[in-house]
Write a protein that holds these residues in place. Sequence first.
Motif, short mmCIF file in Angstrom:
data_model
loop_
_atom_site.label_atom_id
_atom_site.label_comp_id
_atom_site.label_asym_id
_atom_site.label_seq_id
_atom_site.Cartn_x
_atom_site.Cartn_y
_atom_site.Cartn_z
N UNK A 196 97.85 8.42 37.32
CA UNK A 196 96.80 7.79 38.12
C UNK A 196 97.08 6.31 38.29
N UNK A 197 97.03 5.87 39.53
CA UNK A 197 97.12 4.45 39.87
C UNK A 197 95.69 3.94 40.05
N UNK A 198 95.22 3.12 39.12
CA UNK A 198 93.81 2.69 39.15
C UNK A 198 93.49 1.82 40.35
N UNK A 199 94.50 1.32 41.05
CA UNK A 199 94.25 0.46 42.21
C UNK A 199 94.07 1.25 43.50
N UNK A 200 94.24 2.57 43.42
CA UNK A 200 94.15 3.42 44.61
C UNK A 200 92.93 4.34 44.51
N UNK A 201 91.94 4.10 45.35
CA UNK A 201 90.70 4.88 45.28
C UNK A 201 90.96 6.37 45.46
N UNK A 202 91.85 6.74 46.37
CA UNK A 202 92.11 8.15 46.62
C UNK A 202 92.73 8.82 45.39
N UNK A 203 93.59 8.09 44.67
CA UNK A 203 94.21 8.64 43.46
C UNK A 203 93.17 8.86 42.37
N UNK A 204 92.25 7.92 42.23
CA UNK A 204 91.20 8.03 41.21
C UNK A 204 90.27 9.20 41.54
N UNK A 205 89.88 9.31 42.79
CA UNK A 205 88.99 10.41 43.19
C UNK A 205 89.67 11.76 43.00
N UNK A 206 90.98 11.82 43.26
CA UNK A 206 91.72 13.06 43.07
C UNK A 206 91.73 13.48 41.61
N UNK A 207 91.92 12.52 40.71
CA UNK A 207 91.90 12.83 39.28
C UNK A 207 90.54 13.35 38.86
N UNK A 208 89.48 12.70 39.29
CA UNK A 208 88.14 13.14 38.91
C UNK A 208 87.85 14.54 39.45
N UNK A 209 88.32 14.84 40.66
CA UNK A 209 88.15 16.19 41.22
C UNK A 209 88.91 17.21 40.38
N UNK A 210 90.10 16.86 39.93
CA UNK A 210 90.90 17.75 39.07
C UNK A 210 90.18 18.01 37.75
N UNK A 211 89.56 16.97 37.21
CA UNK A 211 88.82 17.11 35.95
C UNK A 211 87.65 18.07 36.14
N UNK A 212 86.91 17.90 37.22
CA UNK A 212 85.77 18.79 37.47
C UNK A 212 86.23 20.23 37.65
N UNK A 213 87.34 20.42 38.34
CA UNK A 213 87.86 21.77 38.55
C UNK A 213 88.24 22.43 37.23
N UNK A 214 88.83 21.66 36.31
CA UNK A 214 89.28 22.23 35.04
C UNK A 214 88.13 22.51 34.09
N UNK A 240 83.78 13.90 33.91
CA UNK A 240 83.78 13.22 32.61
C UNK A 240 82.47 12.47 32.41
N UNK A 241 82.01 12.41 31.17
CA UNK A 241 80.80 11.64 30.84
C UNK A 241 81.13 10.42 29.98
N UNK A 242 82.39 10.33 29.56
CA UNK A 242 82.86 9.17 28.79
C UNK A 242 84.03 8.55 29.55
N UNK A 243 84.03 7.23 29.68
CA UNK A 243 85.11 6.53 30.37
C UNK A 243 85.56 5.34 29.55
N UNK A 244 86.87 5.23 29.36
CA UNK A 244 87.46 4.04 28.73
C UNK A 244 88.44 3.44 29.71
N UNK A 245 88.15 2.24 30.20
CA UNK A 245 89.02 1.53 31.10
C UNK A 245 89.97 0.65 30.28
N UNK A 293 89.27 -1.56 37.47
CA UNK A 293 88.04 -1.19 36.75
C UNK A 293 86.90 -0.96 37.75
N UNK A 294 86.82 -1.79 38.79
CA UNK A 294 85.81 -1.53 39.84
C UNK A 294 85.97 -0.12 40.39
N UNK A 295 87.18 0.20 40.81
CA UNK A 295 87.44 1.47 41.49
C UNK A 295 87.15 2.67 40.59
N UNK A 296 87.65 2.63 39.37
CA UNK A 296 87.46 3.76 38.46
C UNK A 296 85.99 3.91 38.08
#
Length: 274
Positions: A85-103, A108-113, A139-142
């Motif tokens: 994940x590239x934290x500077x790319x909104x599309x990459x962050x959203x894709x990761x979160x979608x993958x997490x929800x699918x799995x 996620x309910x806990x986030x560590x930046x 950090x803004x984007x994530x």
Amino acid sequence: MALKGLHHLCTHSVRASPEDATMAPNDFTGQVALVTGGGSGIGRATCLLLARDGARVVVTDFNVQTARETHSLMPNPEKHLALQMDVTQQSAVQSVIATVRDKYGEPPSLLVNAAGIMNIDPSFDKTGDVVINVNLKGIFIVTEAFTEELLKGNEGAQEDKGVIVNIASILGKLGHPDFRHYAASKGGVITYSKSCAAHMIRKGIRINCILPGLVDTAMTKPFTEEFRQSICDKTPLPRAGKPEEIAEVVVFLLSWRSSFMVGACVEVTGGDGM
């Protein structure tokens, strides 16, 4: 007045509460934790502690190989994920979160930046764009993607929907002549954490941040021994910290034990900056 028990996020997420003395101090059983910069240093140490304490951990890093190395070190690796994940790319962050929800069937309910970089070489990134983009804009984007997904269809009043911990730096408070962009980015993390904490607590999401001092990580490895010693000489506890020492504070801030801490910026420095 007695503390009210903390609410469950959903039927398959189980959380300890201050009133449940039978639960372990850091029991994250059933919860999904997303960690940025999880491939090394403080991020890796945090992933390992969260896995130890029952969380399902999503290890993310710009370098997917280091994320996979962290994943391989965790107990029951089939419960966890390692993702690029590239934290500077909104599309990459959203894709990761979608993958997490699918799995996992939930966000996620806990986030560590914990993702961050430092401009050790004075000729690197003279404008500060790269450092600011990763350390602050990332950090803004994530955070925005995390909170938006967590609150979908769940905007009613609830005390404990999620928790965020941001890794800032003591240099964000003190500044440093050799790390101007880095210090500025981390100062931004501090004020963003406080501002976001005041806003998001009304929506049931608790946010705090940590200000580490000198820590033995890959990021500080390029420091000369002379420079490292100069920092230790002015620190009451005259040594560098270990990533695990910072990570223990991270998991405390993620746990119910810190349930009355909102917008706190905790210095973990061996006394540097007092």
